[in-house]
Write an enzyme that holds these catalytic residues in place. Structure first.
Site, PDB file in Angstrom:
ATOM      1  N   ASN A   9      -0.704   6.520  13.458  1.00 49.84           N
ATOM      2  CA  ASN A   9       0.202   6.067  12.404  1.00 49.84           C
ATOM      3  C   ASN A   9      -0.218   6.736  11.085  1.00 49.84           C
ATOM      4  OD1 ASN A   9       1.107   4.532  10.139  1.00 49.84           O
ATOM      5  ND2 ASN A   9       1.670   2.875  11.511  1.00 49.84           N
ATOM      6  N   ASP A  11       1.289   6.435   8.115  1.00 47.23           N
ATOM      7  CA  ASP A  11       1.852   5.769   6.925  1.00 47.23           C
ATOM      8  C   ASP A  11       0.957   5.891   5.700  1.00 47.23           C
ATOM      9  OD1 ASP A  11       3.872   4.874   8.593  1.00 47.23           O
ATOM     10  OD2 ASP A  11       3.233   2.767   8.581  1.00 47.23           O
ATOM     11  N   HIS A  12      -0.368   5.729   5.930  1.00 48.06           N
ATOM     12  CA  HIS A  12      -1.236   5.638   4.753  1.00 48.06           C
ATOM     13  C   HIS A  12      -1.581   6.985   4.135  1.00 48.06           C
ATOM     14  CE1 HIS A  12      -0.971   1.475   4.831  1.00 48.06           C
ATOM     15  NE2 HIS A  12      -1.614   1.313   5.968  1.00 48.06           N
ATOM     16  N   ARG A  20       0.118   9.008  -6.581  1.00 41.62           N
ATOM     17  CA  ARG A  20       0.204   9.962  -7.684  1.00 41.62           C
ATOM     18  C   ARG A  20       1.612  10.497  -7.893  1.00 41.62           C
ATOM     19  NH1 ARG A  20      -4.498  12.335  -9.990  1.00 41.62           N
ATOM     20  NH2 ARG A  20      -5.865  10.566 -10.229  1.00 41.62           N
ATOM     21  N   HIS A  45       6.238   3.981  10.056  1.00 43.06           N
ATOM     22  CA  HIS A  45       7.008   2.761   9.791  1.00 43.06           C
ATOM     23  C   HIS A  45       7.783   2.985   8.493  1.00 43.06           C
ATOM     24  CE1 HIS A  45       6.836  -1.919   9.122  1.00 43.06           C
ATOM     25  NE2 HIS A  45       8.074  -1.461   9.163  1.00 43.06           N
ATOM     26  N   ARG A  47       9.680   1.406   5.955  1.00 45.81           N
ATOM     27  CA  ARG A  47       9.944   0.029   5.525  1.00 45.81           C
ATOM     28  C   ARG A  47      11.155  -0.002   4.608  1.00 45.81           C
ATOM     29  NH1 ARG A  47       5.064  -3.335   6.409  1.00 45.81           N
ATOM     30  NH2 ARG A  47       6.254  -4.940   5.342  1.00 45.81           N
ATOM     31  N   ARG A  51       7.694   1.797   0.788  1.00 49.10           N
ATOM     32  CA  ARG A  51       6.430   1.791   0.031  1.00 49.10           C
ATOM     33  C   ARG A  51       5.489   2.918   0.450  1.00 49.10           C
ATOM     34  NH1 ARG A  51       3.617  -3.628   2.449  1.00 49.10           N
ATOM     35  NH2 ARG A  51       5.553  -4.528   1.709  1.00 49.10           N
ATOM     36  N   HIS A  52       5.611   3.390   1.681  1.00 51.37           N
ATOM     37  CA  HIS A  52       4.775   4.555   2.063  1.00 51.37           C
ATOM     38  C   HIS A  52       5.667   5.671   2.615  1.00 51.37           C
ATOM     39  CE1 HIS A  52       4.774   2.112   5.701  1.00 51.37           C
ATOM     40  NE2 HIS A  52       3.821   1.308   5.283  1.00 51.37           N
ATOM     41  N   GLU A  72       8.596   3.010  13.966  1.00 50.41           N
ATOM     42  CA  GLU A  72       8.444   1.567  13.789  1.00 50.41           C
ATOM     43  C   GLU A  72       9.490   1.107  12.792  1.00 50.41           C
ATOM     44  OE1 GLU A  72       3.998   0.867  13.583  1.00 50.41           O
ATOM     45  OE2 GLU A  72       4.829  -0.666  12.260  1.00 50.41           O
ATOM     46  N   THR A 102       0.911  -5.876   5.279  1.00 48.28           N
ATOM     47  CA  THR A 102       1.144  -5.131   6.515  1.00 48.28           C
ATOM     48  C   THR A 102       1.864  -6.078   7.464  1.00 48.28           C
ATOM     49  OG1 THR A 102       0.074  -3.890   8.311  1.00 48.28           O
ATOM     50  CG2 THR A 102      -1.144  -5.771   7.434  1.00 48.28           C
ATOM     51  N   THR A 103       2.283  -5.575   8.628  1.00 44.99           N
ATOM     52  CA  THR A 103       3.010  -6.428   9.576  1.00 44.99           C
ATOM     53  C   THR A 103       2.099  -7.584   9.992  1.00 44.99           C
ATOM     54  OG1 THR A 103       3.952  -4.358  10.352  1.00 44.99           O
ATOM     55  CG2 THR A 103       4.472  -6.324  11.625  1.00 44.99           C
ATOM     56  N   GLU A 153       4.642  -4.013  22.437  1.00 43.93           N
ATOM     57  CA  GLU A 153       3.366  -3.648  21.817  1.00 43.93           C
ATOM     58  C   GLU A 153       2.668  -4.951  21.482  1.00 43.93           C
ATOM     59  OE1 GLU A 153       3.186  -0.532  18.788  1.00 43.93           O
ATOM     60  OE2 GLU A 153       1.582  -1.669  17.792  1.00 43.93           O
ATOM     61  N   HIS A 192      -2.630  -2.569  15.973  1.00 43.70           N
ATOM     62  CA  HIS A 192      -2.904  -3.282  14.722  1.00 43.70           C
ATOM     63  C   HIS A 192      -4.382  -3.557  14.553  1.00 43.70           C
ATOM     64  CE1 HIS A 192      -2.031  -5.266  10.991  1.00 43.70           C
ATOM     65  NE2 HIS A 192      -0.795  -4.850  11.129  1.00 43.70           N
ATOM     66  N   GLY A 193      -4.933  -2.956  13.517  1.00 43.69           N
ATOM     67  CA  GLY A 193      -6.302  -3.239  13.118  1.00 43.69           C
ATOM     68  C   GLY A 193      -7.376  -2.591  13.972  1.00 43.69           C
ATOM     69  N   GLY A 214      -3.605   3.231  12.793  1.00 43.79           N
ATOM     70  CA  GLY A 214      -3.361   3.837  11.492  1.00 43.79           C
ATOM     71  C   GLY A 214      -4.454   3.619  10.473  1.00 43.79           C
ATOM     72  N   HIS A 215      -4.558   2.405   9.956  1.00 41.69           N
ATOM     73  CA  HIS A 215      -5.359   2.160   8.754  1.00 41.69           C
ATOM     74  C   HIS A 215      -6.807   2.617   8.893  1.00 41.69           C
ATOM     75  CE1 HIS A 215      -7.636  -0.329   5.839  1.00 41.69           C
ATOM     76  NE2 HIS A 215      -6.655   0.053   5.062  1.00 41.69           N
TER      77      HIS A 215
END
Ligand code: PXP
Length: 243
Positions: A9, A11-12, A20, A45, A47, A51-52, A72, A102-103, A153, A192-193, A214-215
Site C-alpha cells: 500500500n 498511500d503514505h 509539501r 486507497h 479516500r 487526503r493521500h 481500496e 485510518t480504516t 480481507e 492492517h497494521g 502499508g504504514h
C-alpha cells in the site's frame, strides 16, 4: 503451501508528498520500485477527502505500473464509477469515516444490506475481483459470500496492535476466520497494521492468498530503503509458508 502475495500500500508516499504540496516523493514511482523489488501487487486507497492518494495517482498506477492493482474504496457511487472506468484486477471495499485516521474496523456487511450487494455485483460484473474488509466474524464472512464477493480481507489491526502476550488469542480468531472463508469458497486476504514482527503468524495460514501492508512498510523504508523492506517482507512471508 501455495505462495502468498505481498501487496504494498503506497498511500503514505502520497501523504509525504502532500505535506509539501509538490510532486515528491511520487507514489507512482514508489509503486514501480516495490514491483521491481519483488512485491506482487500495489494497493491504493482513494479516500473521499483525497487526503493521500489522488485520482491522478490511481490513474497513473493503473496505466503505467505493471502490478496487480488492488483499489481500496468505499462503496460510494463516485468510487464505483472510478472502478468501473479503470477496471483494476481487484478492489477491496472498506468502511470509510471522514474523521478516522485510518480504516478503523471491518465493514458491517450484514447491516449494509442490499446497496452493498448491488455494488459488489456491479464491480464483479465488470470482471473485478471484489474483496470486502471484515472482522474475523463467522456471520460477517458468511454475509460476504451471500452477497457475491469473491474474497475477504481479514482486519488484522487488533492483532497487530495487541501486546505480545495477547497475540495468540487474536491469531486463533483470525485463523478461524481464514478457515471460515475457505469453507465458503472465498479467497482470503489479510491486512492492517502488519509489521516484521506480526506478519509471520498470519502468513502461516495456508488459506491466506495476500497481505496488504502499508504504514509500517513505508515507515521502515525511511531507515532501510523501500526495496530492502519489500525483500525482507517477502522473505518473512516465504519463511512462514514453509513452516
Ligand atoms: N487493508 C486495508 C483494508 C486498509 O484499509 C489498510 C490501511 O489503508 C491496510 C490494509 C494497510 O494497513 P497498514 O497501512 O496499517 O499496513
Amino acid at each position: 503451501m501455495r505462495p502468498m502475495r505481498l501487496s504494498v500500500n503506497v498511500d503514505h508516499v502520497a501523504t509525504l508528498r502532500n505535506a509539501r504540496g509538490g510532486s515528491f516523493p511520487c507514489p507512482v514511482e514508489a509503486a514501480r520500485t516495490v514491483m521491481e523489488a519483488g512485491a506482487d501487487g500495489v494497493t491504493v486507497h482513494l479516500r473521499e477527502d483525497r487526503r493521500h492518494i489522488r485520482d491522478r495517482d490511481l490513474e497513473r498506477i493503473s496505466a503505467e505500473v505493471p502490478a496487480r492493482l488492488n483499489f481500496e474504496m468505499a462503496a460510494t457511487e463516485e468510487m464505483i464509477g472510478i472502478a468501473l472506468r479503470l477496471r483494476p484486477p481487484a478492489c477491496c471495499i472498506v468502511p470509510e469515516k471522514r474523521q478516522e485516521l485510518t480504516t478503523e474496523g471491518g465493514l458491517d456487511v450484514i447491516r449494509a444490506g442490499a446497496p452493498l450487494a448491488e455494488a459488489v455485483q456491479r464491480l464483479a460484473g465488470a470482471g473485478i475481483e471484489v474483496s470486502i474488509f471484515v472482522e474475523a466474524d463467522a456471520a460477517q464472512i458468511e454475509a460476504c459470500k451471500r452477497i457475491g464477493a469473491q474474497a475477504i480481507e481479514l482486519h488484522t489491526g487488533a492483532y497487530a496492535d495487541a501486546a505480545p502476550d495477547d497475540r495468540p488469542q487474536h491469531v486463533a480468531r483470525l485463523k478461524a476466520g481464514a478457515e471460515a472463508a475457505a469453507a465458503h469458497g472465498l479467497l482470503c486476504h489479510v491486512g492492517h497494521g502488519l509489521s516484521y514482527e506480526t506478519v509471520g503468524a498470519v502468513a502461516a495460514f495456508p488459506e491466506v492468498e495476500e497481505a496488504s501492508i502499508g504504514h509500517f512498510l513505508i515507515g521502515q523504508s525511511v531507515f532501510e530503503g523501500l526495496p530492502a523492506v519489500v525483500r525482507r517482507f517477502k522473505a518473512l512471508i516465504a519463511q512462514a509458508r514453509v513452516g
